[in-house]
Design a protein around this motif. Structure first.
Motif, PDB file in Angstrom:
ATOM      1  N   SER A 189     -85.061  48.549   8.805  1.00  9.94           N
ATOM      2  CA  SER A 189     -85.676  48.130  10.075  1.00  9.94           C
ATOM      3  C   SER A 189     -87.007  47.430   9.851  1.00  9.94           C
ATOM      4  N   LEU A 190     -87.641  47.706   8.707  1.00 10.21           N
ATOM      5  CA  LEU A 190     -88.918  47.072   8.370  1.00 10.21           C
ATOM      6  C   LEU A 190     -88.720  45.764   7.600  1.00 10.21           C
ATOM      7  N   GLY A 191     -87.456  45.394   7.381  1.00  2.80           N
ATOM      8  CA  GLY A 191     -87.156  44.142   6.680  1.00  2.80           C
ATOM      9  C   GLY A 191     -86.833  44.324   5.215  1.00  2.80           C
ATOM     10  N   GLY A 192     -86.532  45.569   4.805  1.00  8.45           N
ATOM     11  CA  GLY A 192     -86.352  45.860   3.387  1.00  8.45           C
ATOM     12  C   GLY A 192     -84.922  45.942   2.901  1.00  8.45           C
ATOM     13  N   GLU A 193     -83.984  45.383   3.631  1.00  9.86           N
ATOM     14  CA  GLU A 193     -82.582  45.487   3.212  1.00  9.86           C
ATOM     15  C   GLU A 193     -82.356  44.945   1.807  1.00  9.86           C
ATOM     16  N   GLY A 194     -83.098  43.902   1.429  1.00 11.36           N
ATOM     17  CA  GLY A 194     -82.928  43.304   0.101  1.00 11.36           C
ATOM     18  C   GLY A 194     -83.807  43.920  -0.964  1.00 11.36           C
ATOM     19  N   GLN A 195     -84.636  44.905  -0.579  1.00 11.18           N
ATOM     20  CA  GLN A 195     -85.549  45.543  -1.546  1.00 11.18           C
ATOM     21  C   GLN A 195     -85.274  47.028  -1.708  1.00 11.18           C
ATOM     22  N   LEU A 196     -84.093  47.461  -1.327  1.00 10.49           N
ATOM     23  CA  LEU A 196     -83.794  48.887  -1.301  1.00 10.49           C
ATOM     24  C   LEU A 196     -82.720  49.247  -2.324  1.00 10.49           C
ATOM     25  N   GLY A 197     -83.017  50.270  -3.130  1.00  8.20           N
ATOM     26  CA  GLY A 197     -82.044  50.803  -4.077  1.00  8.20           C
ATOM     27  C   GLY A 197     -82.114  52.323  -4.064  1.00  8.20           C
ATOM     28  N   PHE A 198     -81.671  52.943  -5.174  1.00  6.39           N
ATOM     29  CA  PHE A 198     -81.737  54.399  -5.286  1.00  6.39           C
ATOM     30  C   PHE A 198     -82.455  54.804  -6.579  1.00  6.39           C
ATOM     31  N   GLY A 199     -83.199  55.891  -6.488  1.00 11.21           N
ATOM     32  CA  GLY A 199     -83.843  56.503  -7.649  1.00 11.21           C
ATOM     33  C   GLY A 199     -83.746  58.002  -7.474  1.00 11.21           C
ATOM     34  N   SER A 200     -82.674  58.579  -7.965  1.00 12.56           N
ATOM     35  CA  SER A 200     -82.260  59.939  -7.580  1.00 12.56           C
ATOM     36  C   SER A 200     -83.293  61.023  -7.873  1.00 12.56           C
ATOM     37  N   HIS A 223     -83.516  57.290   6.131  1.00 12.06           N
ATOM     38  CA  HIS A 223     -84.539  56.578   5.355  1.00 12.06           C
ATOM     39  C   HIS A 223     -84.090  55.153   5.056  1.00 12.06           C
ATOM     40  N   ILE A 224     -82.815  54.999   4.747  1.00 18.03           N
ATOM     41  CA  ILE A 224     -82.274  53.668   4.494  1.00 18.03           C
ATOM     42  C   ILE A 224     -82.383  52.816   5.752  1.00 18.03           C
ATOM     43  N   ASP A 225     -81.978  53.370   6.891  1.00 16.21           N
ATOM     44  CA  ASP A 225     -82.075  52.658   8.166  1.00 16.21           C
ATOM     45  C   ASP A 225     -83.510  52.215   8.432  1.00 16.21           C
ATOM     46  N   HIS A 226     -84.448  53.125   8.149  1.00 11.32           N
ATOM     47  CA  HIS A 226     -85.842  52.824   8.471  1.00 11.32           C
ATOM     48  C   HIS A 226     -86.386  51.703   7.585  1.00 11.32           C
ATOM     49  N   VAL A 227     -86.121  51.771   6.296  1.00 14.31           N
ATOM     50  CA  VAL A 227     -86.586  50.703   5.396  1.00 14.31           C
ATOM     51  C   VAL A 227     -85.964  49.369   5.802  1.00 14.31           C
ATOM     52  N   LYS A 255     -92.375  57.942   7.612  1.00 16.71           N
ATOM     53  CA  LYS A 255     -92.102  57.967   9.055  1.00 16.71           C
ATOM     54  C   LYS A 255     -90.941  58.917   9.366  1.00 16.71           C
ATOM     55  N   ILE A 256     -89.991  59.040   8.442  1.00 19.06           N
ATOM     56  CA  ILE A 256     -88.828  59.907   8.642  1.00 19.06           C
ATOM     57  C   ILE A 256     -89.118  61.317   8.147  1.00 19.06           C
ATOM     58  N   CYS A 257     -89.831  61.427   7.043  1.00 18.82           N
ATOM     59  CA  CYS A 257     -90.204  62.739   6.487  1.00 18.82           C
ATOM     60  C   CYS A 257     -91.653  62.663   6.021  1.00 18.82           C
ATOM     61  N   PRO A 258     -92.576  63.357   6.705  1.00 17.41           N
ATOM     62  CA  PRO A 258     -94.009  63.180   6.449  1.00 17.41           C
ATOM     63  C   PRO A 258     -94.516  63.924   5.213  1.00 17.41           C
ATOM     64  N   HIS A 259     -93.864  63.697   4.075  1.00 14.85           N
ATOM     65  CA  HIS A 259     -94.347  64.271   2.816  1.00 14.85           C
ATOM     66  C   HIS A 259     -95.299  63.270   2.160  1.00 14.85           C
ATOM     67  N   PRO A 260     -96.402  63.739   1.556  1.00  9.92           N
ATOM     68  CA  PRO A 260     -97.360  62.818   0.948  1.00  9.92           C
ATOM     69  C   PRO A 260     -96.766  61.926  -0.142  1.00  9.92           C
ATOM     70  N   ARG A 261     -95.668  62.357  -0.763  1.00  2.00           N
ATOM     71  CA  ARG A 261     -95.039  61.541  -1.812  1.00  2.00           C
ATOM     72  C   ARG A 261     -94.242  60.366  -1.252  1.00  2.00           C
ATOM     73  N   ASN A 262     -94.021  60.376   0.049  1.00  2.00           N
ATOM     74  CA  ASN A 262     -93.293  59.275   0.670  1.00  2.00           C
ATOM     75  C   ASN A 262     -94.230  58.133   1.045  1.00  2.00           C
ATOM     76  N   LEU A 263     -93.643  56.986   1.355  1.00  2.00           N
ATOM     77  CA  LEU A 263     -94.396  55.766   1.616  1.00  2.00           C
ATOM     78  C   LEU A 263     -94.595  55.551   3.116  1.00  2.00           C
ATOM     79  N   SER A 264     -95.802  55.147   3.489  1.00  2.00           N
ATOM     80  CA  SER A 264     -96.063  54.769   4.879  1.00  2.00           C
ATOM     81  C   SER A 264     -95.362  53.440   5.174  1.00  2.00           C
ATOM     82  N   ASP A 265     -95.234  53.119   6.454  1.00  2.88           N
ATOM     83  CA  ASP A 265     -94.638  51.837   6.826  1.00  2.88           C
ATOM     84  C   ASP A 265     -95.412  50.673   6.216  1.00  2.88           C
ATOM     85  N   GLU A 266     -96.733  50.781   6.184  1.00  2.00           N
ATOM     86  CA  GLU A 266     -97.561  49.710   5.634  1.00  2.00           C
ATOM     87  C   GLU A 266     -97.304  49.536   4.133  1.00  2.00           C
TER      88      GLU A 266
END
Length: 313
Positions: A250-261, A244-248, A197-208
């Protein structure tokens, strides 16, 4: 603050260039022991990824990289290989840095479950099913036909579930992703993917897709690949990563978010995030925008919670 990073390709660089040393601050290595130590990284995942320079990848190539991992990283006095939750607790009680061995792409396993069992015994704890294109198990996200799992791939998925190896869906095709949601009954991860939703690259994840990972109590590793963060600009600032962090969240993912550089797997970098030793710059940005408890969870706590419920005892 402690940090866990869910994905890097330092092993591939060490494999391609035998002159490099993990224990030295090599300019060519984004991830080295001195840089991990400087950043305060407590746990780093190291992916086995066979580069395109290997035209016919085999299990022998994977074993060579496992050997390299233990020679260069596992034997380093400042490192400790994490295979179990007990190892994790040992790392936390020491000054050492934890190293988790992962596999990116099933291609070289040739559909042989014996190979998977061997890798499990050798310490591989997470497996990314594909890279960008198709293999014998499933289609990757850049495969033109946009297919799902093969029959053999579906069986492999059930075997991985039984074995307790963590499944990583970064690079997996959309069709295969949703087939997996139906077939696989454990939490899974996207070790290095951002929000479409923030960057429409195919490697990124849809909201669903993000919601599906949240629902299964998996983890999403926000990645530092510039064109997965902002494909519209050549120079990408750290502030763009926060969207991207804000968006995840906003979908309820605050507890499921980390980093993978994805350090050492990229040839372009976010401004101020040129290597793992510069994590302090993203910490500074995070602290200006989020509560301390949130920052600690994004950097380490969420990955920790996932790993302590997913790794063998």
């Amino acid at each position: 603050m402690r940090i866990m990073d869910g994905h890097c390709d330092a092993l591939t660089k060490l494999y391609v260039n035998p002159k490099l040393e993990f224990g030295r601050e090599e300019q060519e290595l984004d991830v080295s022991y001195p840089r991990l130590k400087h950043a305060g990284v407590k746990v780093q995942c190291f992916a086995i990824y066979l580069s395109d320079s290997i035209q016919q990848p085999t299990f022998e190539h994977i074993l060579q990289m496992v050997d390299l991992f233990y020679r260069q990283i596992g034997r380093h006095p400042g490192m400790h290989v994490i295979q179990t939750t007990e190892d994790w607790h040992l790392v936390e009680a020491s000054e050492r840095i934890g190293a988790i061995l992962t596999l990116e792409g099933l291609d070289a396993l040739a559909g042989n479950m014996m190979h998977v069992r061997i890798l499990q015994q050798l310490g591989v704890r997470s497996i990314g099913l594909t890279w960008n294109y198709a293999n014998w198990a499933a289609d990757g996200v850049m495969e033109p036909r946009k297919g799902g799992f093969t029959r053999k791939g579906k069986q492999m998925l059930k075997d991985l579930e039984t074995m307790g190896i963590i499944v990583d869906v970064s690079h997996l095709s959309t069709t295969a992703f949703w087939e997996m949601v139906e077939l696989y009954n454990k939490p899974f991860i996207a070790s290095h993917s951002n929000a479409q939703k923030i960057c429409p690259h195919p490697r990124n994840l849809s909201d669903e897709q993000i919601k599906a990972i949240i629902q299964c109590k998996g983890t999403i590793g926000i990645t530092f690949v510039p064109y997965f963060v902002d494909s519209a600009n050549l120079t990408v600032p750290i502030s763009a990563l926060l969207k991207h962090i804000d968006h995840v969240c906003s979908l309820g993912g605050e507890g499921q978010l980390g980093f993978g550089s994805d350090f050492d797997g990229i040839e372009q970098w976010i401004k101020g995030l040129r290597h793992v030793g510069q994590y302090e710059n993203i910490i500074e940005a995070l602290c200006k925008n989020y509560r301390e408890s949130q920052v600690e969870a994004f950097l380490y706590g969420n990955w920790r919670n996932f790993m302590l419920t997913s790794l063998p005892k």
